[in-house]
Enzyme design. Sequence first.
Site, PDB file in Angstrom:
ATOM      1  CE  LYS A  26      -3.745  -0.727   2.377  1.00 48.23           C
ATOM      2  NZ  LYS A  26      -4.445  -0.982   3.650  1.00 48.23           N
ATOM      3  NE  ARG A  96      -5.322   3.279   3.753  1.00 53.84           N
ATOM      4  CZ  ARG A  96      -5.355   3.480   2.434  1.00 53.84           C
ATOM      5  NH1 ARG A  96      -4.713   4.508   1.907  1.00 53.84           N
ATOM      6  NH2 ARG A  96      -6.018   2.649   1.669  1.00 53.84           N
ATOM      7  N   GLY A 105      -8.396  -7.156   4.173  1.00 54.17           N
ATOM      8  CA  GLY A 105      -9.237  -7.289   5.356  1.00 54.17           C
ATOM      9  C   GLY A 105      -8.548  -7.924   6.547  1.00 54.17           C
ATOM     10  CG  MET A 107      -3.441  -6.723   9.622  1.00 58.22           C
ATOM     11  SD  MET A 107      -1.760  -6.368   9.879  1.00 58.22           S
ATOM     12  CE  MET A 107      -1.121  -7.020   8.388  1.00 58.22           C
ATOM     13  NE  ARG A 352      -6.021  -4.541  -3.331  1.00 60.70           N
ATOM     14  CZ  ARG A 352      -6.605  -4.571  -2.144  1.00 60.70           C
ATOM     15  NH1 ARG A 352      -5.888  -4.554  -1.060  1.00 60.70           N
ATOM     16  NH2 ARG A 352      -7.908  -4.642  -2.044  1.00 60.70           N
ATOM     17  CG  HIS A 469     -14.686 -10.380   3.491  1.00 63.86           C
ATOM     18  ND1 HIS A 469     -14.990 -11.675   3.858  1.00 63.86           N
ATOM     19  CD2 HIS A 469     -13.397 -10.179   3.841  1.00 63.86           C
ATOM     20  CE1 HIS A 469     -13.927 -12.214   4.427  1.00 63.86           C
ATOM     21  NE2 HIS A 469     -12.956 -11.335   4.427  1.00 63.86           N
ATOM     22  NE  ARG A 575      -0.666 -45.325 -11.301  1.00 66.72           N
ATOM     23  CZ  ARG A 575      -0.859 -44.046 -10.943  1.00 66.72           C
ATOM     24  NH1 ARG A 575      -0.221 -43.554  -9.920  1.00 66.72           N
ATOM     25  NH2 ARG A 575      -1.711 -43.297 -11.599  1.00 66.72           N
ATOM     26  NE  ARG A 631       4.393 -49.295 -11.071  1.00 69.99           N
ATOM     27  CZ  ARG A 631       3.931 -48.485 -10.113  1.00 69.99           C
ATOM     28  NH1 ARG A 631       4.722 -47.564  -9.602  1.00 69.99           N
ATOM     29  NH2 ARG A 631       2.701 -48.598  -9.672  1.00 69.99           N
ATOM     30  CB  SER A 778      10.633 -43.373 -14.799  1.00 68.91           C
ATOM     31  OG  SER A 778       9.578 -42.579 -14.298  1.00 68.91           O
ATOM     32  N   GLY A 780      10.654 -42.509  -9.520  1.00 69.34           N
ATOM     33  CA  GLY A 780       9.394 -42.739  -8.808  1.00 69.34           C
ATOM     34  C   GLY A 780       9.497 -42.018  -7.478  1.00 69.34           C
ATOM     35  CB  THR A 781       9.533 -38.413  -6.696  1.00 70.70           C
ATOM     36  OG1 THR A 781       8.343 -38.102  -7.422  1.00 70.70           O
ATOM     37  CG2 THR A 781      10.742 -38.084  -7.537  1.00 70.70           C
ATOM     38  CG  ASN A 782       4.378 -40.783  -5.255  1.00 65.29           C
ATOM     39  OD1 ASN A 782       4.648 -39.594  -5.273  1.00 65.29           O
ATOM     40  ND2 ASN A 782       3.306 -41.290  -5.814  1.00 65.29           N
ATOM     41  CB  CYS A 845       6.120 -41.200 -12.853  1.00 62.47           C
ATOM     42  SG  CYS A 845       7.059 -42.552 -12.160  1.00 62.47           S
ATOM     43  CE1 TYR A 865       8.418 -39.328 -18.193  1.00 63.15           C
ATOM     44  CE2 TYR A 865      10.339 -39.689 -19.589  1.00 63.15           C
ATOM     45  CZ  TYR A 865       9.402 -40.171 -18.681  1.00 63.15           C
ATOM     46  OH  TYR A 865       9.451 -41.465 -18.262  1.00 63.15           O
TER      47      TYR A 865
HETATM   48  P1  ADP Z   1      -7.779  -2.427   3.525  1.00 68.39           P
HETATM   49  O1  ADP Z   1      -6.368  -2.842   3.413  1.00 68.39           O
HETATM   50  O2  ADP Z   1      -8.606  -3.294   4.364  1.00 68.39           O
HETATM   51  O3  ADP Z   1      -8.364  -2.120   2.173  1.00 68.39           O
HETATM   52  P2  ADP Z   1      -7.434   0.381   3.833  1.00 68.39           P
HETATM   53  O4  ADP Z   1      -6.288   0.896   4.596  1.00 68.39           O
HETATM   54  O5  ADP Z   1      -7.324   0.442   2.369  1.00 68.39           O
HETATM   55  O6  ADP Z   1      -7.757  -1.062   4.322  1.00 68.39           O
HETATM   56  O7  ADP Z   1      -8.644   1.251   4.347  1.00 68.39           O
HETATM   57  C1  ADP Z   1      -9.952   0.838   4.517  1.00 68.39           C
HETATM   58  C2  ADP Z   1     -10.889   1.850   3.934  1.00 68.39           C
HETATM   59  O8  ADP Z   1     -10.645   3.139   4.443  1.00 68.39           O
HETATM   60  C3  ADP Z   1     -10.749   1.953   2.446  1.00 68.39           C
HETATM   61  O9  ADP Z   1     -12.020   1.978   1.879  1.00 68.39           O
HETATM   62  C4  ADP Z   1     -10.049   3.240   2.221  1.00 68.39           C
HETATM   63  O10 ADP Z   1     -10.420   3.821   1.021  1.00 68.39           O
HETATM   64  C5  ADP Z   1     -10.500   4.080   3.429  1.00 68.39           C
HETATM   65  N1  ADP Z   1      -9.469   5.044   3.775  1.00 68.39           N
HETATM   66  C6  ADP Z   1      -8.226   4.783   4.181  1.00 68.39           C
HETATM   67  N2  ADP Z   1      -7.517   5.911   4.366  1.00 68.39           N
HETATM   68  C7  ADP Z   1      -8.338   6.926   4.067  1.00 68.39           C
HETATM   69  C8  ADP Z   1      -8.181   8.337   4.026  1.00 68.39           C
HETATM   70  N3  ADP Z   1      -7.025   8.925   4.325  1.00 68.39           N
HETATM   71  N4  ADP Z   1      -9.234   9.091   3.680  1.00 68.39           N
HETATM   72  C9  ADP Z   1     -10.398   8.486   3.364  1.00 68.39           C
HETATM   73  N5  ADP Z   1     -10.622   7.186   3.374  1.00 68.39           N
HETATM   74  C10 ADP Z   1      -9.586   6.390   3.702  1.00 68.39           C
HETATM   75 MG    MG Z   2       6.856 -47.094  -6.497  1.00 71.00          MG
HETATM   76 MG    MG Z   3      -7.837  -0.925   0.903  1.00 75.20          MG
END
Ligand code: ADP
Ligand code: MG
Ligand code: MG
Length: 894
Positions: A26, A96, A105, A107, A352, A469, A575, A631, A778, A780-782, A845, A865
């Site tokens: 981030k 954040r 989600g 943290m 991202r 989510h 086999r 085999r 061949s 036979g890694t098992n 294999c 192979y």
């Molecule tokens: P996550 O990694 O769970 O997506 P984020 O750090 O991206 O968490 O933040 C969660 C929410 O908070 C996101 O929707 C993000 O857009 C919003 N948010 C984070 N920082 C700010 C900010 N400075 N101003 C407005 N909204 C924010």
């Molecule tokens: Mg064998």
């Molecule tokens: Mg986010």
Amino acid sequence: MTKWVYSFGGGKAEGRADMKNLLGGKGANLAEMSNLGIPVPPGFTISTEVCTYYYANGETYPQTLKDEVMAALSQVEEDIGLKFGSTADPLLVSVRSGARASMPGMMDTILNLGLNDKSVEGLAKRSNDARFAYDSYRRFIQMYSNVVLGVDHHNFEEILDEVKEDKGVSLDTDLDAADLKKVVAKYKDKVAEQLGKPFPQDVHEQLWGAVGAVFGSWMNQRAITYRRLHDIPAEWGTAVNVQSMVFGNMGSDCSTGVCFTRNPSTGENEFYGEFLVNAQGEDVVAGIRTPQQLTLAGKNAQSSDLPAMEECMPEVFKELNAIRHKLEAHYKDMQDMEFTVQQNRLWMLQTRTGKRTTKAALKIAVDMAREGLITRKDAIKRIDPASLDQLLHPTLDPKAPRKILGRGLPASPGAASGKVVFSAEEAEDWVNNRKEKVILVRIETSPEDIGGMHVSEGILTTRGGMTSHAAVVARGMGTPCVAGAGEIRVDYAAKTIKVAGQVVKEGDIITLDGSTGEVFIGAVATIQPELTGDFGTLMEWVDTIRTLKVRANAETPLDAATARKFGAEGIGLCRTEHMFFDPKRIIAMREMILAETEKGRRAALAKLLPFQRQDFIELFEIMQGLPVTIRLLDPPLHEFLPNSEAEIAEVAKEAGVEPAVVKARNTALHENNPMLGHRGCRLGITYPEIYEMQARAIFEAAVHVSRETGRTVVPEIMIPLVGAKKELDLMKACIDKEAEAVFAEQKYSVKYMVGTMIELPRAALLAGEIAKTGEFFSFGTNDLTQTTFGMSRDDSGPFLEVYRAKGIYEHDPFASLDQAGVGELIRIAAERGRATRAGLKLGICGEHGGDPASIHFCQGAGLDYVSCSPYRVPIARLAAAQAALGGSSSSGTA
Ligand code: ADP
Ligand code: MG
Ligand code: MG
């Protein structure tokens, strides 16, 4: 001196996208966007090294951190002309987390930090909106108290409900500034009551509390579970981003949303996203309100009644679309972005690499290569071979009868049936303890549900959009998901689903089609996948790159046909014992095993010969001239022995002896350690007539097919469990003799090879000797893994768990090749074998042949192979191409 803090914002930044290890994903991307001149609220990133330091030093910070944070904070204050803790012009920030790998989600982000009883008044004045100020404050108290101080959410929800009830309204938005002021007072009382001290009014205390909570959350259970599921090392640590707040909840010219530069579900090159007017932060992801679409096309596709951003905020939309193109061209990959609009001004909060379905990943990679944005090699490297598994699974048979229960959004493709459960804990219980297949049905999911989502065949939610989510996590896991099926009513207490008079109870079977969003009652028949479209195209590209051949392990005509369909270049392991379990054959097989004399055995083998010959005829026909490695009989004979009285009587009758004789022989054949007992070529050494029969069946079949089709048929006959050259000498002589006899009888001959499995350490070490006779190896890694570790695959599960937990072995050596030990034996055998016989053909294999990391190893060890199960052939082809391109394997091993 180490630099711990990196600033960004205002068209410049101290960090860059390639500093993910230090700044987290981030933070690095916020810096990159700033450098690109994209509007990003100014802020700073506290590096992952601080997290590492924090845990290495008894949860304390480096000495100079405080000064660096204060300096960076002043810079932000200067940039935007607000002051942290000011009562008149308060700067508010978000705190954040951000690890190297995105952990959605996992943290907790804290918004609106910097509010207290005084600054809230300042905010009210400055924004000229007391309602907004107090709404922000009550959100902050709730978030902060929950994440940092550990006060449960329900405390606050109860209060909010009470206030609404007192006023006789049902929506949060019906509360005015005075009501929210009341809510704030009650929230603070609640916190004081729960903690015995007041909610912190000192904004610096708030800030450091939040920073500590982000670092603390690196070790919370959710994060640990996610890291375990995704192989993320704990040492990586998280960064903390402190960023000035922008507000999407200041009125109807404000909004917040999530978008993708291409459709993450189909891969289509169309702008895709959702937003909520007058909302903040997680509101979109949490699925609290039904979001609006960004584009008109999206609005039409979802038959939504709500206006698209393209219509109601056209200027902002244009700007956002331009940023979409800019970011995609810059990163050369599909981006997942978060944005907020404050009073018609657009701010980017995150970008991202977007998670996508495998289908979308293929389409995006192929399209981008065709667009010239990336090369074909890049496209090949982009696809995680293991993820192809998703496309190699069945989809609903369009002709199968079905009864629709309801509809939702097609959130993650694929078809799945299972028994309905209503909580993540139940899902885990039913799957782990009752061995059931389940569909997890929730109103919405949250990060605590990860474990249950992981074990479920499919996920159904009744609330939330394509970026909820449930949808995001399911796509990442490759689990079919239907989200936001609003017409379906879930009753947790009664454990039922209701739709228009139909009721489904816990334990009833339903089927989801995550590609269409449909939900069906009962199980619906499925069909097998095909390699077509973008998948087929990528596979063509893959084949021009790879140097390792890919074969399949197959013995039935169906397996062989599947293998060919998926592009196998031969059979690497057939086999033969699997051909004897058929009820018609097992009796003759038992008769053979239980015979006490060679004559008795030959009589029984004569009955098996026609079956065996027919098997090979079919295989050779299907494989159309491709090599087939067969085999000879390998398993301990006891696997075929009769168990029940009825089976014993049947065999006795067939052999013309008393049941007592069969029983006695049964007892005599008992072994204490059958895996290390009378099996493999030891059977051929003691009863050569068995291998003779098998060799005859192979040669008669090869002659037959070659004569009928005019094709060359090259059987590769493989002797299992060889430990000494002499064993192979004897077996090869017996096979050569049979070949001569068949070719003379038939007046027709075919080429063939005799080689050996390398599955004992002794064979690997004496490979130079063995290669004098063996024409191919061949691995036979098992068995080679079992014999190298001295550990039975079938018995090692329980203690291997402990071994892995204690870090003794990092991976399950039966799933991914142990490159240090077993791998060393392979390297030795390859080198010594080829020193004796130049160009000795080498293959692998066993399970490892379909494991991407093991395939990388095979490339390095110079194998010709790999051979794997038919459904893994495309995975192996892709992994082989990636191995040829170099670089590390995506599912990497130590
Ligand atoms: P996550 O990694 O769970 O997506 P984020 O750090 O991206 O968490 O933040 C969660 C929410 O908070 C996101 O929707 C993000 O857009 C919003 N948010 C984070 N920082 C700010 C900010 N400075 N101003 C407005 N909204 C924010
Ligand atoms: Mg064998
Ligand atoms: Mg986010």
